[in-house]
Scaffold this motif. Sequence first.
Motif, short mmCIF file in Angstrom:
data_model
loop_
_atom_site.label_atom_id
_atom_site.label_comp_id
_atom_site.label_asym_id
_atom_site.label_seq_id
_atom_site.Cartn_x
_atom_site.Cartn_y
_atom_site.Cartn_z
N LYS A 131 -7.00 2.41 -5.06
CA LYS A 131 -8.34 2.34 -5.66
C LYS A 131 -8.39 2.84 -7.10
CE LYS A 131 -10.64 2.88 -1.18
NZ LYS A 131 -11.59 3.68 -0.38
N ASP A 132 -7.58 3.80 -7.45
CA ASP A 132 -7.68 4.41 -8.78
C ASP A 132 -6.85 3.63 -9.80
OD1 ASP A 132 -9.34 6.57 -8.00
OD2 ASP A 132 -7.60 7.59 -7.15
N ASN A 133 -7.48 3.31 -10.94
CA ASN A 133 -6.79 2.61 -12.02
C ASN A 133 -5.90 3.55 -12.83
OD1 ASN A 133 -8.34 0.45 -11.18
ND2 ASN A 133 -9.78 0.60 -12.88
N VAL A 134 -6.38 4.79 -13.03
CA VAL A 134 -5.70 5.73 -13.90
C VAL A 134 -5.58 7.07 -13.17
CG1 VAL A 134 -5.76 6.93 -16.13
CG2 VAL A 134 -6.63 4.60 -15.96
N LEU A 135 -4.43 7.71 -13.34
CA LEU A 135 -4.19 9.05 -12.80
C LEU A 135 -4.27 10.03 -13.95
CD1 LEU A 135 -0.98 8.09 -10.76
CD2 LEU A 135 -3.37 7.76 -10.09
N LYS A 149 0.82 -1.21 0.00
CA LYS A 149 0.00 0.00 0.00
C LYS A 149 0.85 1.26 0.00
CE LYS A 149 -3.64 2.33 2.67
NZ LYS A 149 -4.51 2.23 3.87
N ASP A 150 1.91 1.28 0.81
CA ASP A 150 2.78 2.46 0.89
C ASP A 150 3.50 2.71 -0.44
OD1 ASP A 150 1.99 2.79 3.52
OD2 ASP A 150 3.70 1.64 4.31
N GLN A 151 3.94 1.66 -1.07
CA GLN A 151 4.65 1.81 -2.35
C GLN A 151 3.71 2.30 -3.45
OE1 GLN A 151 6.14 -2.22 -2.48
NE2 GLN A 151 8.23 -1.57 -2.01
N GLN A 152 2.46 1.85 -3.44
CA GLN A 152 1.49 2.34 -4.41
C GLN A 152 1.19 3.81 -4.19
OE1 GLN A 152 -1.74 -0.40 -3.75
NE2 GLN A 152 -0.93 -1.93 -5.16
N GLY A 153 1.10 4.23 -2.93
CA GLY A 153 0.90 5.65 -2.64
C GLY A 153 2.09 6.49 -3.04
N GLU A 154 3.30 5.96 -2.84
CA GLU A 154 4.51 6.68 -3.25
C GLU A 154 4.57 6.83 -4.76
OE1 GLU A 154 8.04 8.73 -3.12
OE2 GLU A 154 6.60 8.26 -1.51
N PHE A 155 4.09 5.82 -5.49
CA PHE A 155 4.05 5.91 -6.95
C PHE A 155 3.15 7.06 -7.38
CE2 PHE A 155 2.18 4.87 -11.05
CZ PHE A 155 3.28 4.53 -11.80
N VAL A 156 1.99 7.21 -6.73
CA VAL A 156 1.08 8.31 -7.06
C VAL A 156 1.74 9.65 -6.78
CG1 VAL A 156 -1.11 9.41 -6.45
CG2 VAL A 156 -0.99 6.92 -6.68
N ASN A 157 2.43 9.76 -5.65
CA ASN A 157 3.09 11.03 -5.30
C ASN A 157 4.18 11.38 -6.31
OD1 ASN A 157 1.46 11.19 -3.02
ND2 ASN A 157 2.97 10.16 -1.70
N ARG A 158 4.95 10.41 -6.74
CA ARG A 158 6.02 10.68 -7.70
C ARG A 158 5.46 11.12 -9.05
NH1 ARG A 158 10.53 6.10 -7.89
NH2 ARG A 158 11.33 7.67 -9.36
N VAL A 159 4.39 10.45 -9.50
CA VAL A 159 3.79 10.84 -10.78
C VAL A 159 3.19 12.24 -10.68
CG1 VAL A 159 2.01 10.28 -12.45
CG2 VAL A 159 3.36 8.45 -11.45
N THR A 160 2.56 12.55 -9.56
CA THR A 160 1.98 13.88 -9.38
C THR A 160 3.05 14.96 -9.37
OG1 THR A 160 0.15 12.92 -8.11
CG2 THR A 160 0.52 15.29 -7.88
N ASP A 161 4.20 14.68 -8.76
CA ASP A 161 5.31 15.64 -8.77
C ASP A 161 5.84 15.84 -10.19
OD1 ASP A 161 5.08 15.92 -6.05
OD2 ASP A 161 6.66 14.46 -5.59
#
Length: 425
Positions: free
Chosen positions: A415-419, A386-398
């Motif tokens: 939960k989200d398939n696509v950002l 879970k933490d690694q998936q959240g970190e992936f979202v943060n890196r893509v957002t940055d």
Amino acid sequence: MHKSLQKLRLRTLHFHGNHKQIHFTFHTAPPTTEDPRLSTLGVIIAKSSMVDSFGRITWWGFSPAIDFQALAFTSKIENFNIDDDGSSSTGWLPILIILINYAERDQLETIFKFWRQKGPKSFEITTMWDHRLRKHLGNRYDSRRNIYDWDRNMKLQSKADIIHSREYSNWRENGVAFDIREANYNVPNKSLASTEIMKREGQKHIVRGYWGDIINSPYIAYGIECEEASFFKKANDIYMKTSQDVAQYNIMAAMHEIIYGIKYQLSQNKSEPDSKNDQQELPKIQELNEDDEEDTPTVSNSNEEDNEQQQVKQTLFKCFKNIKIYLLPLNSLSTLTKKSKYNKLFNIIYFSNSMVHHFKPDIQPILAQGSLIACESAKFMLELNKDQQGEFVNRVTDMAKAANCKAKQTFDGEKDNVLTYVYTS
């Protein structure tokens, strides 16, 4: 690829007969010699082949690589003969434009020759699959059945519970995701072949094998979401349909709507009894004498099938008239920004999670004002927590912020398939 198929489906469904043009441009990284751009676009011709090609390591009768026969390497697909059985035929995809250099054309010619090689020894993918399992599991290999069950119940069920444990375990063990028909699947699926550079005795060698997914499963692409709610009905808290049923329906619906431009309607299951009319009239069986059989003329359906096939081809060409698909050279994304013809050209860009590292400020010149950038999340990467998936979202957002792109919402890595992001500059 499945995102582009859905986009093409929606375009033809809502704008069928419209003269507005839509262009798809594909770019991929160069680790695989067996080019996924052509193999995927080739098997899209046959609906059942589309499901089997990325869901099975073996095939029945022929390889879903569909034997791209290279007659002359020009920039259009008309010079390739594409047919299910490898026989000579005209091109099915005049919409396809291959923008590759001569070095890559030589590589493609090598791929085509490899695809045309016959015999199971030409590509022993079942043995390669087992080697991958042994390398991945190590000393846990003997208890692999329990590991499959653990991964499905503890990692996958909360995200795609329609994937049955029997389906998932069978794919993890044998590389078989879809049993479309009762047949002997003994022909290697060469469209899944790829190459990796490996070191042996201090020297680098190019090794051909199967280096694809052995954990997440191909059911995720088409088999977990569907517009038809009847596929998700339950009895005793168990799904009445499987992920394979959902995938078959999604492919069938997409191809039907692309060809005919009308909504695909699921036919009623006539095998289920009607509660209002339990006494249904059974079909009558009429016995024929031998003399009657001799007098009965034999009707051949070959002409009707040929006419139907030609009609489908004409319909395809008509609905694809305003659609173009471009295949870019490998690793060409950095050069697109330097060419004027790509300036502010793209309205929608989709990054897979393995290609999201290209989401950099350098791509801004090719983005149209207000363009949409969609990035695949790490939701279905079962090896990440879970933490690694959240970190992936943060890196893509940055990365999106650095490229002057604004997030459309707050994303949840679980939960989200696509950002999705919008280009604001």
